[in-house]
Design a protein around this motif. Structure first.
Motif, mmCIF file in Angstrom:
data_model
loop_
_atom_site.group_PDB
_atom_site.id
_atom_site.type_symbol
_atom_site.label_atom_id
_atom_site.label_comp_id
_atom_site.label_asym_id
_atom_site.label_seq_id
_atom_site.Cartn_x
_atom_site.Cartn_y
_atom_site.Cartn_z
ATOM 1 N N GLU A 91 0.812 -1.216 0.000
ATOM 2 C CA GLU A 91 0.000 0.000 0.000
ATOM 3 C C GLU A 91 0.851 1.274 0.000
ATOM 4 O OE1 GLU A 91 -3.429 2.249 2.710
ATOM 5 O OE2 GLU A 91 -2.517 0.361 3.398
ATOM 6 N N ASP A 92 1.832 1.345 0.892
ATOM 7 C CA ASP A 92 2.641 2.565 0.995
ATOM 8 C C ASP A 92 3.407 2.837 -0.294
ATOM 9 O OD1 ASP A 92 1.756 2.960 3.553
ATOM 10 O OD2 ASP A 92 3.508 2.069 4.523
ATOM 11 N N GLU A 93 3.977 1.769 -0.888
ATOM 12 C CA GLU A 93 4.726 1.940 -2.139
ATOM 13 C C GLU A 93 3.812 2.390 -3.277
ATOM 14 O OE1 GLU A 93 8.200 -1.039 -2.928
ATOM 15 O OE2 GLU A 93 6.672 -2.090 -1.772
ATOM 16 N N ILE A 94 2.640 1.787 -3.339
ATOM 17 C CA ILE A 94 1.695 2.132 -4.408
ATOM 18 C C ILE A 94 1.328 3.606 -4.342
ATOM 19 C CG2 ILE A 94 -0.673 1.782 -5.232
ATOM 20 C CD1 ILE A 94 -0.326 -1.186 -4.359
ATOM 21 N N LEU A 95 0.982 4.063 -3.141
ATOM 22 C CA LEU A 95 0.587 5.463 -2.981
ATOM 23 C C LEU A 95 1.781 6.392 -3.211
ATOM 24 C CD1 LEU A 95 -1.819 5.191 0.082
ATOM 25 C CD2 LEU A 95 -2.394 5.317 -2.354
ATOM 26 N N TYR A 96 2.984 5.938 -2.846
ATOM 27 C CA TYR A 96 4.180 6.747 -3.090
ATOM 28 C C TYR A 96 4.379 6.979 -4.587
ATOM 29 C CZ TYR A 96 9.099 7.882 -3.808
ATOM 30 O OH TYR A 96 10.271 8.463 -4.239
ATOM 31 N N TRP A 97 4.296 5.899 -5.374
ATOM 32 C CA TRP A 97 4.526 6.038 -6.811
ATOM 33 C C TRP A 97 3.391 6.812 -7.473
ATOM 34 C CZ3 TRP A 97 9.176 5.862 -8.078
ATOM 35 C CH2 TRP A 97 10.067 4.929 -7.545
ATOM 36 N N MET A 98 2.183 6.658 -6.967
ATOM 37 C CA MET A 98 1.084 7.457 -7.518
ATOM 38 C C MET A 98 1.330 8.945 -7.254
ATOM 39 S SD MET A 98 -2.327 5.169 -6.779
ATOM 40 C CE MET A 98 -3.315 6.057 -7.973
ATOM 41 N N ASP A 99 1.803 9.251 -6.061
ATOM 42 C CA ASP A 99 2.096 10.650 -5.731
ATOM 43 C C ASP A 99 3.232 11.189 -6.596
ATOM 44 O OD1 ASP A 99 0.119 10.759 -3.829
ATOM 45 O OD2 ASP A 99 1.446 10.259 -2.156
ATOM 46 N N GLN A 100 4.233 10.334 -6.883
ATOM 47 C CA GLN A 100 5.326 10.746 -7.752
ATOM 48 C C GLN A 100 4.815 11.051 -9.157
ATOM 49 O OE1 GLN A 100 8.826 11.159 -7.036
ATOM 50 N NE2 GLN A 100 7.848 11.249 -5.025
ATOM 51 N N GLY A 101 3.899 10.208 -9.638
ATOM 52 C CA GLY A 101 3.319 10.442 -10.956
ATOM 53 C C GLY A 101 2.528 11.739 -11.012
ATOM 54 N N ILE A 102 1.799 12.016 -9.930
ATOM 55 C CA ILE A 102 1.004 13.251 -9.862
ATOM 56 C C ILE A 102 1.921 14.470 -9.815
ATOM 57 C CG2 ILE A 102 -0.556 14.583 -8.387
ATOM 58 C CD1 ILE A 102 -1.815 11.854 -7.576
ATOM 59 N N THR A 103 3.011 14.354 -9.060
ATOM 60 C CA THR A 103 3.941 15.484 -8.908
ATOM 61 C C THR A 103 4.721 15.758 -10.190
ATOM 62 O OG1 THR A 103 4.196 15.015 -6.549
ATOM 63 C CG2 THR A 103 5.907 16.360 -7.587
ATOM 64 N N ARG A 104 5.190 14.689 -10.848
ATOM 65 C CA ARG A 104 6.077 14.848 -12.004
ATOM 66 C C ARG A 104 5.342 14.890 -13.342
ATOM 67 N NH1 ARG A 104 10.395 10.044 -10.615
ATOM 68 N NH2 ARG A 104 11.144 10.814 -8.602
ATOM 69 N N GLY A 105 4.141 14.348 -13.371
ATOM 70 C CA GLY A 105 3.452 14.187 -14.647
ATOM 71 C C GLY A 105 2.878 15.468 -15.209
ATOM 72 N N ASP A 106 2.398 15.382 -16.442
ATOM 73 C CA ASP A 106 1.765 16.529 -17.085
ATOM 74 C C ASP A 106 0.300 16.598 -16.655
ATOM 75 O OD1 ASP A 106 0.553 14.459 -18.432
ATOM 76 O OD2 ASP A 106 1.521 14.863 -20.355
ATOM 77 N N ASP A 107 -0.427 17.551 -17.220
ATOM 78 C CA ASP A 107 -1.828 17.733 -16.836
ATOM 79 C C ASP A 107 -2.654 16.487 -17.128
ATOM 80 O OD1 ASP A 107 -1.299 20.272 -15.972
ATOM 81 O OD2 ASP A 107 -1.945 21.257 -17.829
ATOM 82 N N ASN A 108 -2.314 15.783 -18.200
ATOM 83 C CA ASN A 108 -3.056 14.572 -18.567
ATOM 84 C C ASN A 108 -2.910 13.499 -17.492
ATOM 85 O OD1 ASN A 108 -4.563 12.805 -20.239
ATOM 86 N ND2 ASN A 108 -2.666 11.868 -20.929
ATOM 87 N N ILE A 109 -1.670 13.281 -17.071
ATOM 88 C CA ILE A 109 -1.430 12.270 -16.031
ATOM 89 C C ILE A 109 -2.071 12.682 -14.712
ATOM 90 C CG2 ILE A 109 0.430 11.647 -14.441
ATOM 91 C CD1 ILE A 109 1.830 10.291 -16.474
ATOM 92 N N ARG A 110 -1.866 13.934 -14.323
ATOM 93 C CA ARG A 110 -2.444 14.385 -13.047
ATOM 94 C C ARG A 110 -3.965 14.290 -13.061
ATOM 95 N NH1 ARG A 110 1.887 18.027 -13.350
ATOM 96 N NH2 ARG A 110 0.646 19.555 -14.505
ATOM 97 N N GLY A 111 -4.555 14.681 -14.183
ATOM 98 C CA GLY A 111 -6.013 14.675 -14.273
ATOM 99 C C GLY A 111 -6.611 13.294 -14.127
ATOM 100 N N GLN A 112 -5.851 12.257 -14.497
ATOM 101 C CA GLN A 112 -6.360 10.889 -14.397
ATOM 102 C C GLN A 112 -5.883 10.177 -13.129
ATOM 103 O OE1 GLN A 112 -6.555 8.622 -18.171
ATOM 104 N NE2 GLN A 112 -5.497 10.366 -19.089
ATOM 105 N N LEU A 113 -4.678 10.522 -12.677
ATOM 106 C CA LEU A 113 -4.147 9.847 -11.489
ATOM 107 C C LEU A 113 -4.850 10.273 -10.205
ATOM 108 C CD1 LEU A 113 -0.253 9.500 -11.611
ATOM 109 C CD2 LEU A 113 -1.967 7.712 -11.436
ATOM 110 N N VAL A 114 -5.214 11.543 -10.108
ATOM 111 C CA VAL A 114 -5.835 12.021 -8.868
ATOM 112 C C VAL A 114 -7.098 11.237 -8.531
ATOM 113 C CG1 VAL A 114 -6.974 13.989 -7.773
ATOM 114 C CG2 VAL A 114 -4.790 14.316 -8.962
ATOM 115 N N PRO A 115 -8.071 11.097 -9.461
ATOM 116 C CA PRO A 115 -9.260 10.306 -9.120
ATOM 117 C C PRO A 115 -8.946 8.818 -8.937
ATOM 118 C CG PRO A 115 -9.343 11.026 -11.425
ATOM 119 C CD PRO A 115 -8.231 11.769 -10.772
#
Length: 357
Positions: free
Chosen positions: A278-302
């Motif tokens: 769980e912790d690793e999954i949420l960590y990598w999701m947060d990394q994707g949200i932080t580093r990604g473009d608007d497309n990635i953030r817009g889909q990763l957040v939900p």
């Protein structure tokens, strides 16, 4: 955890549908080349270029340059580049007159295919005067016939794409790229994998495609890692292995590529017990949200909200629900009086059964 498995599927598609621009984007550039072509000819030219621009040169590099010039004059093989030159990496193209003339001397006196290839690439791209792009292309083609890996890769790519006036010929392109790959050219190894994967100029073979992607990935080709990851995830040409997929994805993520974070989260979510990660999954999701473009953030957040909800539900204690009331059956028991011989009977609920009352 079935809901988590359902959430994992969109992760890989998320990156695939995203912009291919690496700057602030989601995936590494598929057209980027990773082969580090540092030979004596472009290394010498870079030293000359630095000298003209006032960059200090080490005594060792100066001695090497003098020896290189002597080899060009005398028709003897050039010494390999110094470690400090190789460490600079890249694929420098000849830009100076001195570098051009030295490479020409190596070719004319020794038929050095690398020298011919370097000259051809310089003229094709117009980085140094002395020849036309067409003459450069002809020189690259000749260098390919002499077995130069860079020239083989260049001509293979040209024929496969039908570029620069060449007729599109996937089979010829595949043959040239295969020769370059056999010589260790990283980008050629990756391209051979693509040809096998898509059946371009060769019979489609997912197993051979994966072997080439794996080989290129081990040499640092990011997009080969992504292709290998995709094949592992989809059980195509190789056994599905989410632990291996996770290791591959971390290689990409730890280089700062946001798509690597998406890959890592996807791999962990599809493992046997994602709750353990769980912790690793949420960590990598947060990394994707932080580093990604608007497309990635817009889909990763939900998607992250769904994953958190799934984990919360999975960790919650089971809700107590009493079973439905089950009435006990009635049982009649009779006894006979030993003295009078009279029988008496009583009827009561049979609590010895599986019942509630």
């Amino acid at each position: 955890m079935r809901i988590v498995y359902a959430i994992a599927a969109p992760f890989f598609m998320l990156g695939a549908a995203s912009s291919l621009q690496s700057a602030g984007g989601s995936m590494p550039d598929p057209a980027r080349e990773y082969n580090q072509n540092v030979d004596c000819h472009n290394a010498y030219d870079l030293l000359v270029h630095d000298f003209h621009n006032g960059t200090a040169m080490s005594a060792t590099a100066r001695d090497w340059a003098v020896a290189h010039e002597a080899s060009a004059r005398n028709g003897t093989p050039c010494a390999p580049p110094l470690p400090e030159m190789i460490a600079r990496g890249g694929s420098w193209q000849i830009k100076t007159i001195e570098g051009r003339d030295a490479a020409a001397a190596f070719y004319h006196k020794q038929k050095d295919p690398a020298a011919l290839s370097e000259l051809g690439i310089a003229w094709l791209n117009g980085s140094v005067e002395g020849g036309t792009p067409q003459e450069g292309l002809e020189m690259i083609n000749e260098a390919a016939k002499l077995g130069d890996p860079v020239a083989l890769f260049t001509m293979g790519t040209i024929h496969a794409a039908g570029a620069l006036g060449a007729t599109k010929d996937h089979a010829k392109g595949f043959d040239l790229l295969s020769q370059a790959a056999a010589a260790g050219h990283i980008d050629a190894i990756y391209r051979v994998g693509l040809h096998y994967h898509e059946g371009l100029g060769v019979k489609r073979d997912y197993k051979k495609a994966f072997e080439n992607f794996k080989l290129a990935a081990e040499r640092g080709h990011f997009y080969a890692i992504i292709m290998a990851f995709d094949m592992i995830n989809s059980d195509r040409g190789v056994k599905q292995d989410f632990k291996l997929a996770y290791r591959l994805s971390r290689t990409v993520a730890e280089q700062g590529e946001p798509y690597g974070a998406v890959m890592a989260a996807s791999s962990l979510l599809q493992m046997k017990n994602p709750l353990e990660h769980e912790d690793e999954i949420l960590y990598w999701m947060d990394q994707g949200i932080t580093r990604g473009d608007d497309n990635i953030r817009g889909q990763l957040v939900p998607l992250r909200e769904q994953v958190v909800a799934a984990f919360t539900k999975a960790k919650a204690p089971p809700q107590y629900t009493p079973r439905a009331f089950k009435a006990c059956p009635m049982k009649t028991v009779c006894t006979v009086n030993h003295y009078s011989g009279l029988q008496s009977c009583t009827t009561n609920k049979d609590y010895w059964n599986d019942c509630d009352g």
